[in-house]
Design an enzyme around this catalytic site. Structure first.
Site, PDB file in Angstrom:
ATOM      1  N   GLY A 113     104.238-104.828  88.513  1.00 48.94           N
ATOM      2  CA  GLY A 113     103.310-105.605  89.345  1.00 48.94           C
ATOM      3  C   GLY A 113     103.881-106.910  89.851  1.00 48.94           C
ATOM      4  CG  LEU A 114     106.206-109.161  87.695  1.00 39.95           C
ATOM      5  CD1 LEU A 114     107.300-109.665  86.746  1.00 39.95           C
ATOM      6  CD2 LEU A 114     105.069-110.176  87.741  1.00 39.95           C
ATOM      7  N   GLY A 115     106.256-107.128  92.142  1.00 43.96           N
ATOM      8  CA  GLY A 115     106.757-106.989  93.521  1.00 43.96           C
ATOM      9  C   GLY A 115     108.260-106.853  93.626  1.00 43.96           C
ATOM     10  CB  SER A 116     110.878-105.552  91.340  1.00 47.22           C
ATOM     11  OG  SER A 116     110.729-104.167  91.317  1.00 47.22           O
ATOM     12  CG  ASP A 160     103.760-106.760  96.498  1.00 47.15           C
ATOM     13  OD1 ASP A 160     102.697-107.406  96.437  1.00 47.15           O
ATOM     14  OD2 ASP A 160     104.135-105.981  95.607  1.00 47.15           O
TER      15      ASP A 160
HETATM   16  O1  PMV Z   1     100.927-103.053  92.411  1.00 51.07           O
HETATM   17  P1  PMV Z   1     100.419-104.358  91.837  1.00 51.07           P
HETATM   18  O2  PMV Z   1     100.435-104.398  90.383  1.00 51.07           O
HETATM   19  O3  PMV Z   1     100.999-105.563  92.511  1.00 51.07           O
HETATM   20  O4  PMV Z   1      98.834-104.409  92.157  1.00 51.07           O
HETATM   21  C1  PMV Z   1      98.336-104.388  93.446  1.00 51.07           C
HETATM   22  C2  PMV Z   1      97.011-105.054  93.528  1.00 51.07           C
HETATM   23  C3  PMV Z   1      95.814-104.151  93.623  1.00 51.07           C
HETATM   24  O5  PMV Z   1      94.751-104.967  94.071  1.00 51.07           O
HETATM   25  C4  PMV Z   1      95.469-103.547  92.281  1.00 51.07           C
HETATM   26  C5  PMV Z   1      96.002-103.001  94.602  1.00 51.07           C
HETATM   27  C6  PMV Z   1      96.064-103.382  96.051  1.00 51.07           C
HETATM   28  O6  PMV Z   1      96.484-102.530  96.864  1.00 51.07           O
HETATM   29  O7  PMV Z   1      95.672-104.493  96.424  1.00 51.07           O
END
Ligand code: PMV
Length: 328
Positions: A113-116, A160
């Site tokens: 979930g850190l956008g790597s 991201d």
């Molecule tokens: O993939 P992550 O862990 O950065 O999560 C994305 C964020 C969510 O709100 C869960 C999904 C989205 O598409 O916004």
């Protein structure tokens, strides 16, 4: 063309609003000073060799796009393909007919979930743009990286690659789009990683199913989530870390309520709070992945140690205004 170029781009955390953002609530996304580095060199024979040091995978895309693995087998193609796509796109913009050797060295944990992957895509676009001497604007770097990111993530919001490109703090809302917030705040954070990989889409669908079963309640929770993000912006603007911590704790409780926390996440969140964090919450999709803990500078090491004792990995970080950067 240059002989070598190197660029970097930052990771991200979601401070407020994950999941609720899917239902058109605002999310606050922050660039942190953990970066992915990409080095690009030309290669005479038109092939594009991509190597990811940290993932231990590499392979060659021939000029007709076929993938030959070197390390990590054929399944590594999916992870390396966005980088190849970026290279082809920039070759067509520049009109050059060469190959590349791309070396990825990322300090950002993957699938947590850190956008790597977005940071790698943004750094790749910047490094290749520099190598080809085509002077890409940040907007162009973002676009090229975002197009390539769609290959892996289907239909992502674009947050991201945007935060990796521009750095700082972004507010995103589906119906409105992205807005960069002009806030420079000292934001000492500890990131705790459960080391449990999860699939964002599965967590999003978990929330959607609960909402189908209990729309009245879940919609209310989401409204509160939206209010928290708005109050969070005010607290960021005034540098009020205590309020920010309270709001993060409440946001975490709402994410727990919609079913995206887990035993491991709770353990890390509670360990961080007990060790003196002003606030702690899961960040991103949940179900595993990372938590963030906001702490006073003097408590950062204690909070990081507590997360490690509770079974997670931890690193100390902070918000960075620096987005994509050409290093040399
Ligand atoms: O993939 P992550 O862990 O950065 O999560 C994305 C964020 C969510 O709100 C869960 C999904 C989205 O598409 O916004």
């Amino acid at each position: 063309m240059m002989l070598q170029s190197r660029a970097s781009a930052p990771a991200k955390i979601i401070l407020f609003g994950e999941h609720f953002v899917v239902y058109d609530k605002p999310a606050i996304v922050i660039a942190i000073n953990k970066r992915a580095y990409v080095t690009a060199r030309p290669r005479a024979n038109g092939e594009i060799l991509v190597k990811s040091e940290n993932m231990g995978i590499s392979g060659i895309f021939s000029s007709d796009g076929r993938y030959q693995p070197i390390e990590g087998g054929t399944e590594a193609e999916r992870k390396l393909k966005p980088i190849y796509t970026i290279a082809r796109r920039l070759l067509s913009i520049s009109g050059e007919n060469v190959g590349f050797k791309l070396h990825v060295d990322s300090r950002i944990p993957v699938a947590s979930g850190l956008g790597s992957s977005a940071a790698v895509a943004v750094a790749s676009a910047a490094a290749l743009g520099k190598l080809l001497e085509i002077n890409l604007s940040k907007e162009e770097i973002f676009r090229v990286a975002f197009e390539a990111e769609r290959i892996i993530h289907g239909n992502p919001s674009g947050v991201d690659p945007a935060i990796s490109t521009y750095g700082g703090i972004l507010m995103y809302r589906r119906s409105i789009g992205m807005e960069r917030l002009n806030i420079d705040v000292d934001l000492p954070l500890v990131v705790g990683d459960t080391k449990i990989e999860r699939v964002t889409g599965e967590m999003v669908s978990r929330v959607s199913k609960l909402r189908e079963r209990k729309p009245f309640i879940v919609n209310k929770i989401m409204d509160v989530g939206g209010d928290l993000a708005a109050l969070g912006v005010k607290a960021l603007e005034s540098g009020d870390l205590e309020t920010l911590g309270d709001l993060m704790n409440i946001n975490h409780a709402l994410l727990y309520a919609v079913g995206v926390s887990s035993d491991e996440i709770e353990r890390l969140v509670y360990a961080a709070r007990k060790a003196g964090a002003l606030g702690a919450k899961l960040t991103g999709a949940g179900g595993g992945g990372c938590i963030i803990a906001l702490s006073r500078r003097m408590d950062l090491n204690r909070v990081a140690d507590a997360i490690r004792h509770a079974g997670g990995e931890a690193f100390i970080t902070e918000m960075t205004l620096e987005g994509v950067k050409v290093e040399e």
